[in-house]
Design an enzyme around this catalytic site. Structure first.
Site, PDB file in Angstrom:
ATOM      1  CE  LYS A 197      -4.426   1.143   2.112  1.00  0.00           C
ATOM      2  NZ  LYS A 197      -5.223   1.034   3.340  1.00  0.00           N
TER       3      LYS A 197
HETATM    4  O1  G3P Z   1      -8.694   2.077   4.101  1.00  0.00           O
HETATM    5  C1  G3P Z   1      -8.681   3.426   4.477  1.00  0.00           C
HETATM    6  C2  G3P Z   1      -9.624   3.635   5.598  1.00  0.00           C
HETATM    7  O2  G3P Z   1      -9.244   2.840   6.658  1.00  0.00           O
HETATM    8  C3  G3P Z   1      -9.798   5.022   6.075  1.00  0.00           C
HETATM    9  O3  G3P Z   1     -10.972   5.018   6.818  1.00  0.00           O
HETATM   10  O4  G3P Z   1     -12.627   5.841   8.397  1.00  0.00           O
HETATM   11  O5  G3P Z   1     -10.199   6.433   8.686  1.00  0.00           O
HETATM   12  O6  G3P Z   1     -11.512   7.444   6.852  1.00  0.00           O
HETATM   13  P1  G3P Z   1     -11.348   6.255   7.733  1.00  0.00           P
END
Ligand code: G3P
Length: 218
Positions: free
Chosen positions: A84
């Site tokens: 990633k």
């Molecule tokens: O895969 C990316 C994701 O984990 C981000 O999620 O909820 O932190 O915006 P969030």
């Protein structure tokens, strides 16, 4: 549509995997930090649970050399490891490098169609547009998914679209309507997808009425 789980929590991964609907795992530094456990311990457990489906592990460097060094180390941990990489100019160079070496990449932190197009041109195996974080700043995250899907299909790029930053079931359903390849979903949202209050009420009524059925075989 493929379902990945967006977590580094091994219990959540095991629980989701036991449902037999899990197609992969995505992690990021925030999710690993949340476990409070050593990086390699967490990663080895995840790879032991998910040995044959894509598991995204993120680099921590921001320069090309550092990303290549860390990505190559992570790729050694399993043939299903996907590197990633953040959506930066240095990141795009690293994507090209890994593509040449046959190592899969997932370009993360994508917030615009332009970034998605660049990542696809660089040869990303996956791209992760973040819908929830766009919604947070009053942009409709799902519009981005629709635009990226159109661009990807117009030019037949091999890249798979992972809808990331998923916050609720509608993000998953609308992504499926658009035709996104993958949603990476927190455990809580996977559980929410299964729930409906009318199912609970209906089941309760069936079970109550079952008590009145004479000569039940079970
Ligand atoms: O895969 C990316 C994701 O984990 C981000 O999620 O909820 O932190 O915006 P969030």
């Amino acid at each position: 549509m493929k379902f990945f789980i967006d977590t580094a929590n091994i219990e959540e991964i095991r629980e989701a995997n036991s449902l037999k609907i899990l197609d992969g795992v995505t992690t990021n530094p925030t999710l690993i930090a949340k476990t409070g456990r050593p990086f390699m311990e967490v990663v080895k457990e995840i790879l032991a649970e998910i040995p044959d489906k894509p598991v995204s592990l993120e680099v921590a460097s921001t320069d090309f050399e550092g990303m290549v060094r860390e990505g190559e180390m992570l790729a050694e941990l399993g043939s299903n490891v996907v590197i990633k990489i953040p959506m930066t100019v240095e990141g795009l160079k690293a994507v090209k490098h890994f593509e040449y070496k046959g190592i899969k990449t997932n370009v993360t932190l994508i917030f615009s169609p332009a970034q998605a197009l660049l990542a696809m041109k660089a040869g990303a195996s996956y791209i992760s547009p973040f819908v929830g974080r766009l919604d947070d700043i009053s942009h409709t995250g799902l519009d981005l998914i629709a635009d990226i899907k159109t661009i990807r299909d117009n030019y037949d790029f091999d890249t798979e679209i992972i809808v990331a930053s998923v916050r609720h079931p509608l993000h998953v359903i609308e992504s499926a309507v658009i035709g996104a390849d993958i949603a990476t979903i927190p455990y809580k949202v996977i559980a929410q997808l299964a729930k409906h209050p009318l199912t609970d009420i209906g089941l309760e009524r069936f079970l109550k009425d079952w008590e009145n059925v004479p000569e039940k075989p079970f």
